[in-house]
Write an enzyme that holds these catalytic residues in place. Structure first.
Site, PDB file in Angstrom:
ATOM      1  N   GLU A  66      -4.949   1.377   3.826  1.00  0.00           N
ATOM      2  CA  GLU A  66      -4.578   0.357   4.211  1.00  0.00           C
ATOM      3  C   GLU A  66      -2.841   0.195   3.752  1.00  0.00           C
ATOM      4  OE1 GLU A  66      -5.521  -4.391   3.287  1.00  0.00           O
ATOM      5  OE2 GLU A  66      -5.799  -2.832   1.774  1.00  0.00           O
ATOM      6  N   LYS A 135      -7.590  -7.602  10.436  1.00  0.00           N
ATOM      7  CA  LYS A 135      -8.357  -7.873   9.184  1.00  0.00           C
ATOM      8  C   LYS A 135      -8.959  -9.116   9.460  1.00  0.00           C
ATOM      9  CE  LYS A 135      -8.010  -7.388   4.096  1.00  0.00           C
ATOM     10  NZ  LYS A 135      -6.878  -7.233   2.877  1.00  0.00           N
ATOM     11  N   CYS A 176     -10.286  -3.093   3.990  1.00  0.00           N
ATOM     12  CA  CYS A 176     -10.239  -3.547   2.633  1.00  0.00           C
ATOM     13  C   CYS A 176     -11.418  -4.610   2.369  1.00  0.00           C
ATOM     14  CB  CYS A 176      -8.964  -3.902   1.993  1.00  0.00           C
ATOM     15  SG  CYS A 176      -8.828  -4.056   0.151  1.00  0.00           S
TER      16      CYS A 176
END
Length: 301
Positions: A66, A135, A176
């Site tokens: 990331e 995301k 994440c």
């Protein structure tokens, strides 16, 4: 005990399942735990060199962490953000093509109009763009006395599930904090994924507590391989990453794991083992869709 023929429909279903298994090919995964600095150009150059190194060591699928091109932090996202296609996108595309590997491009800040997204792009060995994941779940947390972080101060959330085909199997991408939401992983498995990759930068509070646990949970929930790729730890940075890039198999076993320094973690992904596990404990076939269901709703907006 009586038995009944499932008929042509049942035979077709069985034949398709057999076909899927035959098409599944084992592959070698490489997760690049990159040491990220404030120099965007240097980060991109190092990333492409590491992709070449992983490919030279036999990797078929290579992933970055990331925010591989910039420090992780809300004040950095606008500064380092770029439109697509931009320098990070083009460098990753060329690296995939040059090294003839699949590249999961970690993530970088993507500018789109007046919004910024935490975005991961994936390319095939010929440089074709296979997927773009923004995301979905933004990292907004407050653990008193330990960490407060609010991605939504500068980022916007994505609203799509990212799944694509490879010659090996279907791959699903999260970033994440997305790993904390089992529904996303379940939907990716439902779409046929056997390998999920989460570029992520857990921190020194959540990392030791939850990083490994969440990966093993998602792998067991869905009987898939789960890989996470972190930046290397930099104790002088504003945000200190936990590191420990990891690969977990569908049995919940850790099959590869790094420490916290810059390195490449490799794992052999055995899809026949996945099929064995799914046959032995067939939870994916035993779901009670008459009692509960999980639905992807974004396409209905």
């Amino acid at each position: 005990v009586s038995t009944q023929s499932t008929g042509n429909k049942g035979r077709r279903r069985a034949n398709f399942s057999t076909f899927q298994k035959k098409m599944s090919k084992n592959f070698k995964f490489a997760g690049i735990q990159l040491s990220v600095t404030a120099d965007k150009k240097a980060n991109i150059e190092k990333a492409t060199k590491k992709i070449a190194e992983a490919a030279s060591n036999g990797a078929n699928v290579v992933a970055l962490p990331e925010c591989f091109n910039c420090p992780y932090g809300t004040k950095y996202f606008p500064q380092y953000g770029e439109e697509i296609p931009g320098p990070s996108f083009l460098a990753l595309q060329q690296a995939a093509k040059d090294n003839k590997v699949y590249v999961i491009g970690g993530s970088f800040p993507e500018k789109d109009g007046d919004k910024i997204y935490n975005t991961s792009v994936s390319f095939g060995p010929d440089g074709t763009l296979l997927g773009k994941h923004r995301k979905v779940h933004l990292f907004d947390i407050h653990v008193p006395g330990k960490i407060t972080f609010k991605e939504s101060d500068s980022l916007s959330a994505g609203d799509t599930i990212t799944v694509y085909d490879t010659e090996f199997c279907k791959i699903g991408i999260g970033i994440c904090y997305d790993i904390r939401f089992p529904e996303l992983a379940m939907l990716m498995q439902k779409k046929g994924c056997k390998f999920l990759c989460y570029p992520g930068a857990f921190n020194m509070t959540t990392g030791p507590a939850h990083w490994e646990l969440l990966q093993r949970a998602r792998a067991l929930d869905n009987q898939v391989y789960v890989a996470t790729v972190s930046p290397a730890r930099d104790t002088a940075s504003d945000y200190i990453a936990w590191g420990h890039s990891t690969v977990v198999n569908p049995w919940g076993e850790i099959i590869a794991k790094s420490e916290h320094t810059e390195t490449i973690v490799y794992a052999d992904i055995d899809l026949s083992r996945l099929d064995e596990i799914r046959d032995q404990i067939p939870v994916l076939k035993q779901k009670r869709n008459d009692v509960y269901s999980l639905e992807y709703t974004s396409s209905k907006k």
